[in-house]
Design a protein around this motif. Structure first.
Motif, PDB file in Angstrom:
ATOM      1  N   ARG A   7     103.965 106.779  35.369  1.00  0.00           N
ATOM      2  CA  ARG A   7     104.359 106.933  36.760  1.00  0.00           C
ATOM      3  C   ARG A   7     104.559 105.613  37.483  1.00  0.00           C
ATOM      4  O   ARG A   7     105.101 105.579  38.582  1.00  0.00           O
ATOM      5  N   SER A   8     104.128 104.515  36.882  1.00  0.00           N
ATOM      6  CA  SER A   8     104.270 103.215  37.530  1.00  0.00           C
ATOM      7  C   SER A   8     104.178 102.111  36.489  1.00  0.00           C
ATOM      8  O   SER A   8     103.745 102.337  35.344  1.00  0.00           O
ATOM      9  N   ILE A   9     104.588 100.907  36.884  1.00  0.00           N
ATOM     10  CA  ILE A   9     104.474  99.755  35.989  1.00  0.00           C
ATOM     11  C   ILE A   9     103.005  99.477  35.682  1.00  0.00           C
ATOM     12  O   ILE A   9     102.644  99.139  34.551  1.00  0.00           O
ATOM     13  N   LYS A  10     102.159  99.643  36.693  1.00  0.00           N
ATOM     14  CA  LYS A  10     100.725  99.414  36.500  1.00  0.00           C
ATOM     15  C   LYS A  10     100.166 100.346  35.433  1.00  0.00           C
ATOM     16  O   LYS A  10      99.355  99.942  34.587  1.00  0.00           O
ATOM     17  N   GLU A  11     100.590 101.587  35.441  1.00  0.00           N
ATOM     18  CA  GLU A  11     100.141 102.563  34.446  1.00  0.00           C
ATOM     19  C   GLU A  11     100.647 102.194  33.065  1.00  0.00           C
ATOM     20  O   GLU A  11      99.915 102.292  32.073  1.00  0.00           O
ATOM     21  N   PHE A  12     101.895 101.752  32.970  1.00  0.00           N
ATOM     22  CA  PHE A  12     102.471 101.334  31.689  1.00  0.00           C
ATOM     23  C   PHE A  12     101.666 100.171  31.114  1.00  0.00           C
ATOM     24  O   PHE A  12     101.335 100.153  29.923  1.00  0.00           O
ATOM     25  N   ILE A  13     101.347  99.187  31.965  1.00  0.00           N
ATOM     26  CA  ILE A  13     100.588  98.020  31.514  1.00  0.00           C
ATOM     27  C   ILE A  13      99.205  98.431  31.023  1.00  0.00           C
ATOM     28  O   ILE A  13      98.707  97.905  30.017  1.00  0.00           O
ATOM     29  N   ARG A  14      98.582  99.390  31.708  1.00  0.00           N
ATOM     30  CA  ARG A  14      97.247  99.836  31.309  1.00  0.00           C
ATOM     31  C   ARG A  14      97.273 100.537  29.955  1.00  0.00           C
ATOM     32  O   ARG A  14      96.391 100.322  29.117  1.00  0.00           O
ATOM     33  N   TYR A  15      98.272 101.361  29.715  1.00  0.00           N
ATOM     34  CA  TYR A  15      98.350 102.098  28.469  1.00  0.00           C
ATOM     35  C   TYR A  15      98.815 101.227  27.294  1.00  0.00           C
ATOM     36  O   TYR A  15      98.365 101.416  26.169  1.00  0.00           O
ATOM     37  N   TYR A  16      99.712 100.279  27.569  1.00  0.00           N
ATOM     38  CA  TYR A  16     100.321  99.496  26.487  1.00  0.00           C
ATOM     39  C   TYR A  16     100.239  97.999  26.796  1.00  0.00           C
ATOM     40  O   TYR A  16     101.244  97.335  27.062  1.00  0.00           O
ATOM     41  N   PRO A  17      99.045  97.416  26.748  1.00  0.00           N
ATOM     42  CA  PRO A  17      98.862  96.017  27.141  1.00  0.00           C
ATOM     43  C   PRO A  17      99.585  95.005  26.249  1.00  0.00           C
ATOM     44  O   PRO A  17     100.050  93.973  26.733  1.00  0.00           O
ATOM     45  N   LEU A  82     112.014  96.959  23.315  1.00  0.00           N
ATOM     46  CA  LEU A  82     110.572  96.955  23.108  1.00  0.00           C
ATOM     47  C   LEU A  82     109.887  97.996  23.988  1.00  0.00           C
ATOM     48  O   LEU A  82     108.951  98.677  23.547  1.00  0.00           O
ATOM     49  N   VAL A  83     110.353  98.148  25.231  1.00  0.00           N
ATOM     50  CA  VAL A  83     109.803  99.176  26.123  1.00  0.00           C
ATOM     51  C   VAL A  83     110.023 100.564  25.531  1.00  0.00           C
ATOM     52  O   VAL A  83     109.166 101.443  25.623  1.00  0.00           O
ATOM     53  N   LEU A  84     111.166 100.762  24.909  1.00  0.00           N
ATOM     54  CA  LEU A  84     111.510 102.069  24.370  1.00  0.00           C
ATOM     55  C   LEU A  84     110.748 102.395  23.088  1.00  0.00           C
ATOM     56  O   LEU A  84     110.227 103.508  22.923  1.00  0.00           O
ATOM     57  N   PHE A  85     110.639 101.423  22.181  1.00  0.00           N
ATOM     58  CA  PHE A  85     110.112 101.702  20.848  1.00  0.00           C
ATOM     59  C   PHE A  85     108.706 101.157  20.589  1.00  0.00           C
ATOM     60  O   PHE A  85     108.066 101.552  19.618  1.00  0.00           O
ATOM     61  N   GLY A  86     108.234 100.239  21.425  1.00  0.00           N
ATOM     62  CA  GLY A  86     106.926  99.647  21.188  1.00  0.00           C
ATOM     63  C   GLY A  86     105.729 100.508  21.545  1.00  0.00           C
ATOM     64  O   GLY A  86     104.749 100.546  20.790  1.00  0.00           O
ATOM     65  N   PRO A  87     105.733 101.211  22.701  1.00  0.00           N
ATOM     66  CA  PRO A  87     104.525 101.925  23.144  1.00  0.00           C
ATOM     67  C   PRO A  87     103.943 102.908  22.129  1.00  0.00           C
ATOM     68  O   PRO A  87     102.725 102.919  21.907  1.00  0.00           O
ATOM     69  N   ALA A  88     104.785 103.740  21.533  1.00  0.00           N
ATOM     70  CA  ALA A  88     104.260 104.738  20.587  1.00  0.00           C
ATOM     71  C   ALA A  88     103.562 104.061  19.415  1.00  0.00           C
ATOM     72  O   ALA A  88     102.482 104.482  18.996  1.00  0.00           O
ATOM     73  N   LEU A  89     104.166 102.992  18.902  1.00  0.00           N
ATOM     74  CA  LEU A  89     103.551 102.295  17.770  1.00  0.00           C
ATOM     75  C   LEU A  89     102.261 101.587  18.180  1.00  0.00           C
ATOM     76  O   LEU A  89     101.294 101.561  17.415  1.00  0.00           O
ATOM     77  N   GLU A  90     102.247 100.997  19.377  1.00  0.00           N
ATOM     78  CA  GLU A  90     101.003 100.355  19.827  1.00  0.00           C
ATOM     79  C   GLU A  90      99.874 101.375  19.910  1.00  0.00           C
ATOM     80  O   GLU A  90      98.731 101.093  19.536  1.00  0.00           O
ATOM     81  N   GLU A  91     100.199 102.571  20.393  1.00  0.00           N
ATOM     82  CA  GLU A  91      99.186 103.622  20.521  1.00  0.00           C
ATOM     83  C   GLU A  91      98.762 104.141  19.151  1.00  0.00           C
ATOM     84  O   GLU A  91      97.577 104.408  18.903  1.00  0.00           O
ATOM     85  N   MET A  92      99.706 104.287  18.229  1.00  0.00           N
ATOM     86  CA  MET A  92      99.405 104.833  16.911  1.00  0.00           C
ATOM     87  C   MET A  92      98.642 103.848  16.025  1.00  0.00           C
ATOM     88  O   MET A  92      97.724 104.217  15.301  1.00  0.00           O
ATOM     89  N   LEU A  93      99.063 102.568  16.071  1.00  0.00           N
ATOM     90  CA  LEU A  93      98.490 101.564  15.175  1.00  0.00           C
ATOM     91  C   LEU A  93      97.254 100.899  15.747  1.00  0.00           C
ATOM     92  O   LEU A  93      96.408 100.403  15.000  1.00  0.00           O
ATOM     93  N   GLY A  94      97.174 100.850  17.069  1.00  0.00           N
ATOM     94  CA  GLY A  94      96.142 100.041  17.703  1.00  0.00           C
ATOM     95  C   GLY A  94      96.700  98.662  18.012  1.00  0.00           C
ATOM     96  O   GLY A  94      97.703  98.232  17.429  1.00  0.00           O
ATOM     97  N   LYS A  95      96.057  97.958  18.923  1.00  0.00           N
ATOM     98  CA  LYS A  95      96.576  96.677  19.405  1.00  0.00           C
ATOM     99  C   LYS A  95      96.713  95.650  18.286  1.00  0.00           C
ATOM    100  O   LYS A  95      97.734  94.983  18.155  1.00  0.00           O
ATOM    101  N   ALA A  96      95.666  95.507  17.463  1.00  0.00           N
ATOM    102  CA  ALA A  96      95.665  94.462  16.431  1.00  0.00           C
ATOM    103  C   ALA A  96      96.743  94.707  15.370  1.00  0.00           C
ATOM    104  O   ALA A  96      97.499  93.796  15.022  1.00  0.00           O
ATOM    105  N   LYS A  97      96.830  95.926  14.861  1.00  0.00           N
ATOM    106  CA  LYS A  97      97.826  96.223  13.828  1.00  0.00           C
ATOM    107  C   LYS A  97      99.250  96.137  14.381  1.00  0.00           C
ATOM    108  O   LYS A  97     100.168  95.686  13.688  1.00  0.00           O
TER     109      LYS A  97
END
Length: 253
Positions: A7-17, A82-97
């Motif tokens: 819903r906002s840029i702030k929310e995006f940053i929180r979910y996908y740092p 990166l905005v389009l394709f990165g979030p799902a992978l960051e969530e699935m793999l975790g930040k480090a991976k």
């Protein structure tokens, strides 16, 4: 999977740092190149993937070009991808991976470029090799880990990947080696980074619960959405069309 529901840029940053941090770096390093102050411009050129510099021991240039771009359109196109394709992978793999996959694909693609194209005059910038590395992970999922990606997302991945490959060979002055080898590296490391991964569900649709290792669904998930399934399918294809248009404009200008 690729529709942004935040819903906002702030929310995006929180979910996908991690994705957010990379995009911020893209913007800051682009500013370095356009600020009319010698020091900033020098810092930018210290990061360019110059083969002359690499042959003289400046090995940081294998990493720094991943975060630099050759103009506003170049930076926006890669950041949008990166905005389009990165979030799902960051969530699935975790930040480090996720960071390992992204940086690893970009660095190895740059190393391969240096080996295959050793001209002392050659230089390059751009996150494309790293982004194609993410495509490599997605394509591996489409081929071998179908439980991690739905059929609609699989179709989108393959269509946009094919478009990206075609543009790689049509557009002049592009680092073909980084695109192709970035994808190959991403595909090869996919079994490693996908170990323990689970299907992606947008964080804002998850119901809070004590994690016992099971995949659960929010029963009100679909009620929270305003649009019909057909509308969302049309929206996804609209995204594909927009990407094609942006790519064509980027190729022309």
């Amino acid at each position: 999977m690729f529709i942004r529901n935040e819903r906002s840029i702030k929310e995006f940053i929180r979910y996908y740092p991690v994705v957010s941090t990379i995009i911020i770096i893209h913007i800051l390093t682009w500013l370095l190149d356009i600020i009319p102050i010698g020091l900033f411009n020098q810092l930018y050129h210290l990061g360019v993937g110059s083969h002359w510099g690499l042959q003289n021991g400046e090995y940081w240039r294998f990493i720094t070009p991943i975060f630099l771009h050759g103009g506003l359109t170049h930076m926006l196109f890669n950041s949008f991808s990166l905005v389009l394709f990165g979030p799902a992978l960051e969530e699935m793999l975790g930040k480090a991976k996720f960071l390992f996959a992204y940086i690893g694909a970009g660095v190895l693609a740059n190393i391969a470029t240096f080996i295959i194209h050793p001209s002392i005059l050659y230089s390059h910038v751009g996150a494309s090799g790293a982004i194609f590395g993410l495509f490599g992970v997605y394509v591996f999922m489409v081929a071998f880990r179908k439980n991690l990606i739905d059929s609609q997302s699989s179709q989108i991945v393959m269509v946009i990947f094919i478009i990206g490959i075609i543009m790689t060979f049509l557009r002049p002055n592009i680092n073909i080696y980084a695109h192709i080898l970035g994808f190959v590296v991403g595909f090869l490391i996919a079994p490693l980074v996908l170990n323990g991964a689970r299907p992606y569900y947008p964080p804002q649709y998850r119901k809070s619960y004590d994690d016992d290792g099971e995949i659960r669904f929010d029963p009100n998930r679909w009620k929270k959405k305003r649009f019909s399934r057909k509308t969302k399918q049309n929206f996804l294809w609209t995204i594909i069309i927009i990407l094609v248009v942006i790519g064509v404009l980027y190729n022309v200008f």
